[in-house]
Motif scaffolding. Sequence first.
Motif, PDB file in Angstrom:
ATOM      1  N   GLU A  75       9.227  34.365 -30.140  1.00  0.00           N
ATOM      2  CA  GLU A  75       8.119  34.850 -30.720  1.00  0.00           C
ATOM      3  C   GLU A  75       7.040  35.078 -29.553  1.00  0.00           C
ATOM      4  O   GLU A  75       6.677  34.166 -28.670  1.00  0.00           O
ATOM      5  CB  GLU A  75       7.357  33.790 -31.696  1.00  0.00           C
ATOM      6  CG  GLU A  75       8.307  33.722 -33.000  1.00  0.00           C
ATOM      7  CD  GLU A  75       7.775  33.025 -33.813  1.00  0.00           C
ATOM      8  OE1 GLU A  75       6.722  32.054 -33.722  1.00  0.00           O
ATOM      9  OE2 GLU A  75       8.385  32.972 -35.125  1.00  0.00           O
ATOM     10  N   GLN A 105      18.908  29.194 -34.173  1.00  0.00           N
ATOM     11  CA  GLN A 105      17.647  29.637 -34.644  1.00  0.00           C
ATOM     12  C   GLN A 105      18.182  29.662 -36.199  1.00  0.00           C
ATOM     13  O   GLN A 105      18.506  30.867 -36.503  1.00  0.00           O
ATOM     14  CB  GLN A 105      17.205  31.087 -33.891  1.00  0.00           C
ATOM     15  CG  GLN A 105      17.206  30.685 -32.497  1.00  0.00           C
ATOM     16  CD  GLN A 105      16.686  31.902 -31.813  1.00  0.00           C
ATOM     17  OE1 GLN A 105      16.714  32.944 -32.195  1.00  0.00           O
ATOM     18  NE2 GLN A 105      16.670  31.625 -30.254  1.00  0.00           N
ATOM     19  N   ALA A 106      17.934  28.691 -36.903  1.00  0.00           N
ATOM     20  CA  ALA A 106      18.315  28.789 -38.296  1.00  0.00           C
ATOM     21  C   ALA A 106      19.825  28.974 -38.375  1.00  0.00           C
ATOM     22  O   ALA A 106      20.608  28.164 -37.769  1.00  0.00           O
ATOM     23  CB  ALA A 106      17.623  29.652 -39.288  1.00  0.00           C
ATOM     24  N   ASN A 146      18.408  24.136 -28.800  1.00  0.00           N
ATOM     25  CA  ASN A 146      19.542  23.442 -29.402  1.00  0.00           C
ATOM     26  C   ASN A 146      20.648  24.585 -29.622  1.00  0.00           C
ATOM     27  O   ASN A 146      21.305  24.289 -30.556  1.00  0.00           O
ATOM     28  CB  ASN A 146      18.993  22.566 -30.710  1.00  0.00           C
ATOM     29  CG  ASN A 146      18.374  23.500 -31.667  1.00  0.00           C
ATOM     30  OD1 ASN A 146      18.606  24.803 -31.527  1.00  0.00           O
ATOM     31  ND2 ASN A 146      17.790  22.882 -32.895  1.00  0.00           N
ATOM     32  N   ALA A 173      11.323  29.626 -31.679  1.00  0.00           N
ATOM     33  CA  ALA A 173       9.908  29.766 -31.559  1.00  0.00           C
ATOM     34  C   ALA A 173       9.582  30.402 -30.101  1.00  0.00           C
ATOM     35  O   ALA A 173       8.651  31.367 -30.023  1.00  0.00           O
ATOM     36  CB  ALA A 173       9.362  28.575 -31.754  1.00  0.00           C
ATOM     37  N   HIS A 181       9.531  21.780 -37.646  1.00  0.00           N
ATOM     38  CA  HIS A 181      10.366  21.414 -38.962  1.00  0.00           C
ATOM     39  C   HIS A 181      11.367  20.331 -38.706  1.00  0.00           C
ATOM     40  O   HIS A 181      11.731  19.655 -39.677  1.00  0.00           O
ATOM     41  CB  HIS A 181      11.008  22.668 -39.600  1.00  0.00           C
ATOM     42  CG  HIS A 181      11.889  23.574 -38.481  1.00  0.00           C
ATOM     43  ND1 HIS A 181      11.136  24.424 -37.583  1.00  0.00           N
ATOM     44  CD2 HIS A 181      13.263  23.470 -38.460  1.00  0.00           C
ATOM     45  CE1 HIS A 181      11.987  24.967 -37.176  1.00  0.00           C
ATOM     46  NE2 HIS A 181      13.467  24.538 -37.381  1.00  0.00           N
ATOM     47  N   THR A 218       6.354  24.133 -40.385  1.00  0.00           N
ATOM     48  CA  THR A 218       7.269  24.698 -40.809  1.00  0.00           C
ATOM     49  C   THR A 218       7.242  26.164 -40.511  1.00  0.00           C
ATOM     50  O   THR A 218       8.221  27.123 -40.474  1.00  0.00           O
ATOM     51  CB  THR A 218       7.718  24.492 -42.053  1.00  0.00           C
ATOM     52  OG1 THR A 218       9.032  25.293 -42.567  1.00  0.00           O
ATOM     53  CG2 THR A 218       6.768  25.104 -43.103  1.00  0.00           C
ATOM     54  N   ILE A 219       5.900  26.844 -40.078  1.00  0.00           N
ATOM     55  CA  ILE A 219       5.810  28.128 -39.726  1.00  0.00           C
ATOM     56  C   ILE A 219       6.410  28.265 -38.188  1.00  0.00           C
ATOM     57  O   ILE A 219       5.742  27.502 -37.478  1.00  0.00           O
ATOM     58  CB  ILE A 219       4.440  28.823 -39.952  1.00  0.00           C
ATOM     59  CG1 ILE A 219       3.948  28.510 -41.114  1.00  0.00           C
ATOM     60  CG2 ILE A 219       4.277  30.117 -39.402  1.00  0.00           C
ATOM     61  CD1 ILE A 219       4.501  29.140 -42.345  1.00  0.00           C
ATOM     62  N   VAL A 220       7.458  28.873 -38.032  1.00  0.00           N
ATOM     63  CA  VAL A 220       7.882  28.658 -36.694  1.00  0.00           C
ATOM     64  C   VAL A 220       6.957  29.432 -35.920  1.00  0.00           C
ATOM     65  O   VAL A 220       6.283  30.419 -35.894  1.00  0.00           O
ATOM     66  CB  VAL A 220       9.265  29.482 -36.671  1.00  0.00           C
ATOM     67  CG1 VAL A 220       9.895  29.514 -35.151  1.00  0.00           C
ATOM     68  CG2 VAL A 220      10.435  28.850 -37.377  1.00  0.00           C
ATOM     69  N   HIS A 255      21.427  23.822 -40.598  1.00  0.00           N
ATOM     70  CA  HIS A 255      19.846  24.230 -40.479  1.00  0.00           C
ATOM     71  C   HIS A 255      19.015  23.411 -41.388  1.00  0.00           C
ATOM     72  O   HIS A 255      18.014  22.822 -41.295  1.00  0.00           O
ATOM     73  CB  HIS A 255      19.664  25.752 -40.599  1.00  0.00           C
ATOM     74  CG  HIS A 255      18.174  26.014 -40.796  1.00  0.00           C
ATOM     75  ND1 HIS A 255      17.423  25.829 -39.781  1.00  0.00           N
ATOM     76  CD2 HIS A 255      17.539  26.677 -41.944  1.00  0.00           C
ATOM     77  CE1 HIS A 255      16.121  26.226 -40.486  1.00  0.00           C
ATOM     78  NE2 HIS A 255      16.175  26.873 -41.669  1.00  0.00           N
TER      79      HIS A 255
END
Length: 348
Positions: free
Chosen positions: A179, A206-207, A203, A176, A92, A141-143, A272
């Motif tokens: 997951e 995560q959101a 970074n 990500a 994203h 955008t689907i992590v 975010h």
Amino acid sequence: MPHTLALPKVLAPINGPIEADSRSEPTMSLSLDPTFRISLLETMMLIRAHEERLASLATPTSPGTCTAVGQEAAAAGVVRALQTRDRILTNHRSAGHLIARGADPGRVMAEVMGRSDGYCKGKSGSLHVSARELGVVLTSTIVGGELSLAPGVALAQKMGQQESGGITTVFFGDGAACEGIFHESVNLSVTWQLPVLYVCENNQWQAYVRRDETMPIEHVADWVRGHGIASRTVDGNDVEAVHAAAVEAVAAIRSNGKPYFLELTTYRQRGHFEPDDQAYVDKAELASWKAHDPIALLTERLTQAGVIAQGELAHLRQRVNATVDAALAFAQNSPWPDPRELTTDVYA
Ligand SMILES: Cc1ncc(C[n+]2csc(CCOP(=O)(O)OP(=O)(O)O)c2C)c(N)n1
């Protein structure tokens, strides 16, 4: 006149040894071509100006975008190490990857604004951009969605369904990497020996969740060693270190056909999703990362080394701002898609 950065067909000259793990080591010893170093700076400046302009337009309803301000070195350093035959999948925060790849900022903005001159005729917004002509297969955008598809793209390359010798680069975040799909993806690429460059932009966020609330360790690279994949962690805000590591990784993948994992430590300087007041952010932490800003870092290095003069720097800033002005005008003048196109180019 749209401003597009040239897509490199050849790698920039580079010499000097690269440390096995240069987590935070400076790369002053690298002797990149001065013109190339300045072009890395311009790429990062253009990405920053583009994203900040878009963020300044965001309201709770429109246009809405996830910026990667502070992470420009990852986009510029890695993408400029790739060739046209390579493919890119991203997440994203894709605008930087697209622009570094040579995307027209006007068409990127038009896409974010849902206009018909965007890369996907305004149907993707900022979150699903793909651009066949740039070799950008997918923005997910689907992590983790990009991680699930990367081995398939690389398999097609390996089976000769794409230009010979191409590799797949997949950009994703530390979220990500938390997951299961991350481990499935790496495991499959290692087992089938697929030419995938995994680039984790760690970074620290995560959101709205800090990385250390979901990860017991600091580095994703420490997780992947068990999969038997070559890996390195580098200072993701040092574009020259990033570029050197990416050049080395790409060369390794092309020569042995095996995947490679690169972790870039960086920081998401803005929220975010725009607009975002960052009320949840520790101000001191943000300030310390801003003091290690990738653009400021390279600007200072090039200035001190006499590679760039103040006048040329001012000229770069002017050019970049003019490009972003033109991009915005182009996007705002682009028509909305025709409602009759609602069901074309889409599938379910
Ligand atoms: C499968 C899935 N789960 C949750 C979300 C909601 N979501 C969007 S971005 C994000 C955080 C992703 O973190 P990271 O991968 O580190 O990327 P970053 O946003 O830090 O660049 C989440 C949880 C989503 N889009 N998809």
